[in-house]
Design an enzyme around this catalytic site. Structure first.
Site, mmCIF file in Angstrom:
data_model
loop_
_atom_site.group_PDB
_atom_site.id
_atom_site.type_symbol
_atom_site.label_atom_id
_atom_site.label_comp_id
_atom_site.label_asym_id
_atom_site.label_seq_id
_atom_site.Cartn_x
_atom_site.Cartn_y
_atom_site.Cartn_z
ATOM 1 N N HIS A 80 -18.764 -16.595 34.000
ATOM 2 C CA HIS A 80 -17.792 -15.583 34.443
ATOM 3 C C HIS A 80 -17.960 -14.266 33.688
ATOM 4 O O HIS A 80 -17.423 -13.236 34.137
ATOM 5 C CB HIS A 80 -16.363 -16.079 34.218
ATOM 6 C CG HIS A 80 -15.966 -17.219 35.103
ATOM 7 N ND1 HIS A 80 -16.070 -17.176 36.474
ATOM 8 C CD2 HIS A 80 -15.454 -18.451 34.799
ATOM 9 C CE1 HIS A 80 -15.639 -18.323 36.984
ATOM 10 N NE2 HIS A 80 -15.261 -19.114 35.992
ATOM 11 N N HIS B 260 -49.192 -50.700 63.147
ATOM 12 C CA HIS B 260 -49.430 -50.759 64.597
ATOM 13 C C HIS B 260 -49.391 -52.186 65.139
ATOM 14 O O HIS B 260 -49.310 -52.379 66.357
ATOM 15 C CB HIS B 260 -50.782 -50.145 64.951
ATOM 16 C CG HIS B 260 -50.891 -48.688 64.635
ATOM 17 N ND1 HIS B 260 -50.010 -47.755 65.134
ATOM 18 C CD2 HIS B 260 -51.776 -48.004 63.861
ATOM 19 C CE1 HIS B 260 -50.342 -46.561 64.685
ATOM 20 N NE2 HIS B 260 -51.399 -46.676 63.907
#
Length: 1133
Positions: free
Chosen positions: A664, A228
């Site tokens: 696969h 800040h």
């Protein structure tokens, strides 16, 4: 063409010599994963030691280029190696994590308020918890140091420095409290100056260590905090801006060009934002509670519209949280949908985290619900960016329990420990977060290529919707509206409170939070296996080969080369090598396959080669060998062995260097080089034998894993995600099964996710976007207990079949991201990949990642920022849009991203100083030279020279006449930072107004009829409809378009705008309307400032100043000018 070093010390062409069947006969389109017509010319070239023709051609062109440039000196050309980054990583091992703190930082405290939130216990409790977890001794502890005055003055003024220095050692509490009251949320202790220097110096020291390569990453546990602190103002517990000063130090001393600052403190770090608002060398990204400005620090510049200015436009990000109770799901969505894509494109050289823990559960300041274990998940994806240079710097956090736990788990993550599984189910992103995040994305879209996934709409669509809904905002539509609502905070004060500033939570809520934190701490699993990675490899798997095509891509040497590179990189000795010889039993294989399929493969033993060739040809892209059954069961069994090691807690993760591949393989037949589906068997095994309920399979092989999908398409216990090349169904394995709209069946509907690429050339950037914006959000929502990766490397750069460009380090990054799931229980299982260099480097980078070694950051955004978007990237965006839109029906974490469209051209300003403009104009009396005093103090009260206005209050503006104001800002006018806008003297649309029908009063506090916003509303002068302006939701603009009512009066500054003429308007005919609003707003009639005589009936000619149309123009009075400010820098500079 590229060069890479061979093991013999020579050079070979990596993209050709590293592949099998690498001649021109090999198919690069990848329409089939077999390559039976491949030749062995490449292998012959390697044996002969001759460079390839392509490399010779590249050298010839380079020599010609040098000759044409007139270079007389012979120069050896340099050809970039596509595997250079992976080669450079060979000697990189995990470096220490730096930790810096100083015990004296506990001295800073508030002497007049013992209950102050910013207390020494914040510091001591964090260190205590880090020591409890044995984290401190694992770090490289750096000696703290004080920042020099020169380092502080890089950003702060000398007056600011000296003002704090004068307080050093002062023991006068009353005097210090009085000084503290001049600043918002500040207390000053006798040690504050020295400790503030120590906090800043320690942060700079940490950054120096990271940039010098002496530490991999690090954390600064320091106080006072800093984000800040502004150029000339103490603010919000902060004195010197530690993170901003360290970033500026890196820019000035180390000459860095790209720094990313991430600020997740619950309060906006306006100080850091202001320092870099114009600087493209720093991206500032803040996530903070906002609540339309009602939450501290009450600044409009904290909203999403503040995106930077000048060369820094687009480099400032604010994600404003407009409600309390935000959870892990909200913060993860911000990181995945916005922060990480931007970070990947920006390619920072250093990342600094302003780590406030006041958004953590139990913090009375933030009132958010982020659990401590979530912070490692936020940090984890950043740890492989910026070449791992990540500095975490402590900011806020005021619940001691959640602060200590969150900070300690952050340090644990920096040390390389896996992210702990989140105990509570992941809450979905809240609607308030979705609105803010989409608005932020919308405003940054023009500046970032990675933010193009959301679909868009034209403003006319919203106008049509608004008209069709008869004034309703159309909240049920898919059109996201840019909303800017401003509530603001309390009025300005001359002195700030210094006592009793802590506002505790209600007692019952505090008790609930503490009980919940205790449960979370107890149930969060922090124990980790002693072995980081187990390794499965069996040389017997080399026996499976194509007896009729030695050049077939799926060759035995694929796994041999991977194993050899692991040995060269000294990785084998660092892993637990699982015993060879573990075969999967028939029952285990039948977890994913039919018994008839298993038996048919078993019967291959002893078959004649010619018979095997004929049988293999009956399948799609399959070859068979007499030892195929043995090798296939070894491959599956090796993966099961890794699953056992990980799930029994012996190893954190696993690497399976196996073949033949499996994804696969269908339940009842082999397919695409695959015999048994290794990963599918492993997933079923984990479910059956270890009782898992959720297994994630990620398949990044370039070919769709049709077999895995079919095995699990009805099973909700397995989430299958495949990212693959599809080419509209023409790429192997072909057909519609791999399209994005195939989502599973029955109970498994939604648990199949396909990401189909319809163009070749996808690389690291495209895969990274798919992971962060689609795969990871779904994975976190699924919350897997085990992650299995079908790791085909045929999407790697240089692969002869894939046609994609993923680098080895890219695969390392994807592995790292996935390792945050399931407590780090991840197993990488080899599938495809047919360039032995590509697969060896890629698998090696995955292994190094799991071992915690730094892997070079993929250069994802460097080329994208310099060139137009590639066809591949554009196709990637189309695919991801389609996937998001469809998967949003099944995964709530994607709902707001996939279902909402953004305005194509949002009409939201970038000026973060609008509050200054508003205050200036409200106090400016342009009708006379009289001066009204501001409220809140005597005329002589003013802040010291060099100070900024207080961050947590509205600006105080001394009242001036118009003449004085214009004279004072002459320079700003000349430099176009401020300019005068002259309204039109007349307008053809004035004829629509009937002054005799003007209302006696106009409610200037009325809400928008479309969205109930109270910010920047206008009233239609034709029908009295009240609607918000273009900087909110554009409802007045839509009303004007839909009703053909062009004239509107601002309820804020009483200006009149004509939408048809796109201009402000000032004319006596407007006075009756202006006066009605003025009476309501100021309880007094509006002064007459026009040159013509005032008429009782209010009917004036339509010419300038109320004259008839053919009268000469008479110069206007004082009311004919409007002031507008456009600040290109922050008011702090």
């Amino acid at each position: 063409m590229v060069k890479s070093k061979s093991t013999a010390g020579g050079t070979t062409a990596a993209t050709a010599a590293g592949m099998f069947g690498g001649s021109g006969n090999s198919s690069s389109s990848g329409n089939s994963s077999s390559s039976g017509n491949s030749s062995t010319n490449v292998g012959d070239q390697r044996k002969a030691g001759k460079p390839s023709t392509a490399l010779l051609e590249a050298k010839r062109r380079a020599r010609n280029m040098l000759k044409n440039q007139g270079n007389a000196t012979a120069m050896q050309e340099t050809v970039t190696d596509i595997f250079q980054n992976a080669m450079n990583a060979k000697g990189l091992v995990q470096r220490p994590t730096a930790l810096i703190y100083d015990e004296t930082m506990s001295q800073h405290c508030c002497l007049w308020d013992k209950e102050h939130y910013e207390c020494p216990e914040r510091f001591t409790r964090v260190l205590e918890r880090c020591r409890e977890l044995n984290l401190v001794e694992r770090c490289n502890q750096l000696p703290s140091r004080a920042a020099t005055k020169e380092e502080i003055l890089r950003l702060h003024t000398e007056e600011h420095f000296e003002r704090l220095k004068q307080t050093a050692g002062i023991r006068d509490d009353e005097r210090m409290e009085e000084l503290s009251s001049r600043y918002d949320s500040i207390y000053i202790h006798p040690s504050t100056f020295e400790l503030s220097l120590l906090a800043t110096g320690s942060t700079i020291e940490l950054v120096d260590q990271l940039i010098a390569g002496k530490a991999q990453n690090g954390m600064a546990i320091i106080r006072p905090p800093g984000h800040h602190a502004m150029k000339a103002e103490f603010n919000g517990y902060c004195f010197f801006n530690n993170v901003a000063l360290a970033a500026q130090h890196a820019l000035d001393v180390h000459k860095l060009q790209r720094i990313l600052i991430i600020d997740y403190d619950v309060h906006h770090g306006q100080g850091t934002q202001r320092f870099f608002y114009n600087d493209p060398r720093v991206v500032y990204f803040s996530i903070h509670r906002f609540e339309y400005g009602s939450f501290w620090p009450h600044l409009k510049e904290s909203d999403y519209h503040a995106i930077g200015s000048g060369p820094g436009t687009g480099y400032n990000f604010n994600v404003p949280l407009n409600s309390i109770g935000m959870t892990n799901g909200d913060y993860l969505a911000i990181f995945q949908q916005l922060l990480l894509p931007v970070a990947l494109e920006y390619q920072p050289e250093l990342i600094i985290v302003s780590a406030g823990y006041d958004a953590a559960l139990g913090c009375p300041e933030g009132e958010m619900e982020v659990t401590p274990a979530c912070y490692p998940h936020l940090l984890n994806p950043l740890l492989r960016l910026a070449d791992s240079r990540v500095a975490v710097v402590l900011e806020g956090g005021y619940c001691l329990d959640s602060l200590a736990e969150g900070a300690a788990l952050t340090l644990r993550s920096l040390l390389g420990d896996p992210c702990p599984p989140l105990v509570e189910p992941l809450a979905l992103p809240r609607p308030e977060l979705a609105k803010a995040l989409l608005s932020c994305i919308c405003l940054h879209r023009p500046h970032w290529r990675c933010l193009q996934l959301q679909r868009t709409y034209e403003v006319t669509e919203m106008a049509d919707l608004y008209r069709d809904c008869e004034g309703d905002s159309g909240s049920g539509s898919d059109l996201h509206q840019i909303m800017r609502i401003w509530i603001g905070g309390p009025p300005p004060v001359d002195r700030y409170p210094t006592r009793d500033t802590a506002i505790p939570l209600p007692a019952e809520k505090k008790v609930r939070n503490l009980a919940r934190l205790q449960v979370l701490r107890t149930e969060t699993k922090l124990s980790i296996p002693p072995i980081r990675v187990c390794y499965a490899y069996d040389p017997q798997m080399l026996e499976h080969s194509n007896l009729h095509d030695p050049g077939h891509p799926e060759q035995p040497s694929r796994i041999r080369h991977i194993h050899k590179m692991h040995e060269e990189y000294a990785l084998l000795a660092r892993m637990k090598q699982l015993p060879a010889g573990r075969t999967a039993t028939t029952d285990e294989v039948c977890l994913a396959h039919t018994r008839s399929h298993v038996n048919s493969v078993r019967r291959l033993l002893g078959r004649d080669p010619e018979e095997l060739q004929q049988l293999g040809a009956s399948y799609n892209s399959v070859y068979l060998h007499p030892r195929t059954f043995d090798c296939a069961t070894l491959a599956a069994g090796s993966v099961l062995q890794a699953v056992e090691s990980v799930l029994r807690g012996e190893s954190r993760s696993g690497i399976c260097n196996v073949r033949p591949p499996g994804h696969h393989a269908e339940p009842d037949q082999p397919h695409g080089f695959c015999i048994f589906n290794n990963v599918a068997i492993a997933a079923q095994y984990a479910i059956r034998d270890f009782g898992l309920e959720r297994v994630l399979i990620v398949d990044w092989d370039v070919h769709h894993g049709n077999g895995t999908q079919h095995i699990f398409e009805s099973n909700p216990k397995v989430l299958y995600i495949s990212v693959h090349r599809y080419e509209h169904g023409t790429f192997f394995p072909k057909g519609p099964d791999g399209n994005y709209d195939v989502v599973g069946k029955g109970a498994g509907r939604g648990f199949n996710v396909n990401i189909p690429w319809n163009k070749k050339g996808m690389g690291d950037l495209e895969y990274a976007l798919a992971f962060q914006q689609l795969i990871m959000p779904i994975a976190y929502e699924f919350n897997p207990q085990l992650v299995l990766v079908s790791a085909g490397f045929d999407a790697a750069i240089g692969d002869p079949l894939g046609g994609c460009k993923v680098t080895p380090e890219g695969y390392g990054l994807l592995t790292h991201w996935l390792s945050a799931l399931a407590g780090g229980r991840i197993i990488i299982c080899l599938e495809g990949g047919y360039n032995v260099n590509s697969i060896s480097y890629a698998m090696t980078m995955c292994t190094k990642t799991l071992l915690g070694d730094p892997v070079p950051t993929p250069q994802l955004g460097a080329q994208a920022l310099q060139k137009p978007a590639t066809v591949a990237f554009q196709s990637c965006v189309e695919t991801l849009r389609a996937c998001l839109q469809l998967q949003a029906r099944h995964w709530k974490s994607l709902e707001f991203v996939g279902c909402q469209r953004l305005p194509l051209e949002p009409l939201v300003g970038e000026n973060n100083n609008e509050d200054f403009l508003t205050a200036s104009l409200r106090q400016l009396n342009i009708s006379s030279d009289s001066v009204r005093r501001t409220t809140g103090g005597a005329e002589g009260d003013r802040t010291d020279c060099g100070e900024e206005r207080p961050s947590g209050s509205k600006p105080k503006v001394k009242v001036k006449t118009l003449t004085e104001y214009m004279a004072e800002h002459k320079e700003a006018l000349e430099q176009n930072e401020m300019f005068a806008v002259y309204p039109l003297k007349t307008c053809p649309h004035l004829s629509q107004l009937l002054p005799e029908e003007a209302p006696l009063t106009i409610n200037t506090n009325a809400a928008c009829s479309g969205c109930n916003s109270l910010a920047e509303n206008w009233v239609c002068l034709s029908c009295r409809t009240v609607a918000c302006g273009r900087y909110v939701n554009e409802h007045m603009q839509m009303h004007s378009l839909g009703s053909d009512h062009p004239l509107a009066l601002s309820l804020s500054d009483l200006s009149v705008w004509c939408y048809a003429c796109s201009a402000y308007l000032d004319h006596p005919r407007l006075y009756a309307f202006l006066n009605a609003a003025h009476v309501d707003k100021f309880q007094e009639p509006m002064a007459w400032t026009y040159a013509c005589q005032r008429r009782a009936d209010g009917c004036y000619g339509l010419g300038p100043d109320g004259q008839d149309q053919d009268d000469d123009c008479i110069p206007g009075g004082a009311g004919s000018i409007c002031i507008q400010l456009e600040r290109n820098n922050n008011d702090s500079n």
